[in-house]
Design an enzyme around this catalytic site. Structure first.
Site, short mmCIF file in Angstrom:
data_model
loop_
_atom_site.label_atom_id
_atom_site.label_comp_id
_atom_site.label_asym_id
_atom_site.label_seq_id
_atom_site.Cartn_x
_atom_site.Cartn_y
_atom_site.Cartn_z
N TYR A 97 0.83 -1.20 0.00
CA TYR A 97 0.00 0.00 0.00
C TYR A 97 0.86 1.25 0.00
CZ TYR A 97 -4.10 -2.81 0.88
OH TYR A 97 -5.10 -3.73 0.75
N GLY A 106 5.08 6.99 -9.09
CA GLY A 106 6.08 5.98 -9.43
C GLY A 106 6.64 5.23 -8.24
N GLY A 108 5.24 2.90 -6.44
CA GLY A 108 4.89 1.48 -6.53
C GLY A 108 5.91 0.65 -7.28
N LYS A 109 6.46 1.20 -8.36
CA LYS A 109 7.45 0.42 -9.14
C LYS A 109 8.73 0.19 -8.34
CE LYS A 109 9.62 4.14 -11.77
NZ LYS A 109 9.95 4.65 -13.09
N TYR A 142 0.32 -5.04 -11.69
CA TYR A 142 1.00 -6.33 -11.49
C TYR A 142 1.35 -6.98 -12.82
CZ TYR A 142 -0.26 -5.74 -6.61
OH TYR A 142 -0.39 -5.24 -5.34
#
Length: 180
Positions: A97, A106, A108-109, A142
């Site tokens: 999260y 960016g 998350g990457k 994903y």
């Protein structure tokens, strides 16, 4: 972007409770029955439950900081701590999260790259996760990062039975390990 990853410990319990409740609420509260959602949040992210998970030797929480600001967290499980498969050759990414105000930047990457790096160090064959079938943004994320759907399982928010896609990422195997 320079992110700092710090493994969570029992001393982080109050911070973990707060970020768990806030990020899950930001992501899913609007899509669920208010009573079911409140009951779920109160049980899944209470101090007693998260303390138990922090003390589990097969569960690992990591906090993600950007310029000393907590922007997210993730949770990995191995062995019997996994929520579904519980296979010896797998590692589960149960939670990932990012606080709402930091999404789309960016982060998350970088987190998923760190998750893969940590998963690779375990010597497991694959990394897997469950993602709500209606969370198309997460599913696309994903897929972009090499995960493929391999099944599904139910996930309950209170009495509401929802369906998660199970997605997996094959971990590259070290040639020395594959020869053993």
């Amino acid at each position: 972007m320079e992110l700092e990853f710090r493994k969570g410990t029992l001393s982080d319990l109050k911070v973990l409770v707060h970020i768990s409740k806030s990020t899950f609420s930001e992501s899913f509260e609007k899509d669920n029955d208010p009573d079911d959602f409140r009951k779920y949040i109160d049980s899944a992210f209470c101090e007693e439950e998260l303390s138990s998970q922090l003390n589990n030797l097969n569960t690992f929480f990591y906090f993600v900081y950007l310029e000393n600001i907590l922007v997210g967290y993730f949770k990995l499980n191995i062995g019997d701590a996994q929520s579904d498969l519980k296979q010896d050759d797998s590692i589960e990414l149960e939670r990932i999260y990012v606080r709402h105000v930091y999404q789309g930047k960016g982060i998350g990457k970088y987190i998923i790259a760190k998750v893969k790096q940590l998963a690779l160090k375990t010597g497991k064959s694959f990394l897997w996760l469950g993602v709500w079938e209606k969370n198309t943004r997460a599913i696309s994320f994903y897929k972009e990062h090499g995960f493929v759907k391999f099944g599904k399982h139910p996930y309950y928010i209170g009495k509401d039975k929802q369906m998660d896609w199970l997605m997996r990422y094959e971990l590259p195997q070290n040639s020395d390990k594959s020869m053993n």
